[in-house]
Design a protein around this motif. Structure first.
Motif, PDB file in Angstrom:
ATOM      1  N   ALA A 101      -4.368   3.900  -0.189  1.00  0.00           N
ATOM      2  CA  ALA A 101      -3.360   3.632  -1.220  1.00  0.00           C
ATOM      3  C   ALA A 101      -3.986   3.538  -2.599  1.00  0.00           C
ATOM      4  N   ARG A 121      -7.679   9.470   2.926  1.00  0.00           N
ATOM      5  CA  ARG A 121      -6.348   9.744   3.467  1.00  0.00           C
ATOM      6  C   ARG A 121      -6.143   8.942   4.741  1.00  0.00           C
ATOM      7  N   ARG A 168      -6.410   7.194  -3.179  1.00  0.00           N
ATOM      8  CA  ARG A 168      -5.682   8.465  -3.021  1.00  0.00           C
ATOM      9  C   ARG A 168      -6.623   9.654  -3.003  1.00  0.00           C
ATOM     10  N   TYR A 227       0.880   3.953  -2.901  1.00  0.00           N
ATOM     11  CA  TYR A 227       0.530   5.339  -2.556  1.00  0.00           C
ATOM     12  C   TYR A 227       1.638   6.296  -2.957  1.00  0.00           C
ATOM     13  N   SER A 283       0.833  -1.202   0.000  1.00  0.00           N
ATOM     14  CA  SER A 283       0.000   0.000   0.000  1.00  0.00           C
ATOM     15  C   SER A 283       0.870   1.255   0.000  1.00  0.00           C
TER      16      SER A 283
END
Length: 160
Positions: free
Chosen positions: A136, A144, A139, A77, A73
């Motif tokens: 991830a 968040r 986004r 991200y 992740s």
């Protein structure tokens, strides 16, 4: 020589017979109880010797999967793969993105199946992992990742 007391000559054999009967019946019962306790203790020890390594293997496997979810992740991200994929209309990017999505979902499902949904700690871990994966993959601002899921993940990992 003195004549034996008739009272003693009657009761000594009776008392001897009573003691012998007690030894015949009580002795095996005491031996049976001692053997049963030893057997129960041996079973408990054997059970712990079998279960402890299996539990440790489960804990190690769970930690590995959680670590893999977090690292994948994080890579997903940080790499901004979604933004890059939108710029490229290349099938390789789509395929790679789908592979990572599939891997994250697969790992997340594996972890969920390893946990007990009735336990609060396990539910908190699953929720935190879902937040990590959503942050991830999407986004988006509503996805968040906050410090709370990471703290929850670390605390759950320590308790396991």
């Amino acid at each position: 020589m003195q004549a034996a007391d008739p009272f003693l000559s009657f009761w000594i054999p009776v008392i001897s017979l009573g003691v012998a009967a007690l030894a015949v019946f009580v002795g095996p019962m005491v031996s049976w109880r001692v053997a049963k306790r030893q057997s129960d203790t041996s079973l408990k020890v054997a059970y712990k010797q079998i279960v402890a390594p299996m539990r440790q293997k489960w804990i190690d496997s769970l930690r590995d999967r959680v670590a893999e979810i977090i690292s994948t992740s994080h890579w997903f991200y940080v790499s901004g793969m979604h933004e890059v994929a939108e710029l490229h209309e290349d099938e390789d990017w789509d395929r790679q993105q789908n592979e990572v999505d599939r891997k994250l979902i697969f790992l997340q499902n594996q972890v969920e199946l390893m946990l007990n949904p009735k336990e609060e700690d396990h539910r908190a871990l699953v929720t935190a992992l879902k937040e990590v994966v959503a942050a991830a993959v999407h986004r988006a601002p509503e996805h968040r990742i906050s410090a709370v899921p990471l703290t929850t993940l670390k605390a759950s990992a320590r308790r396991s």
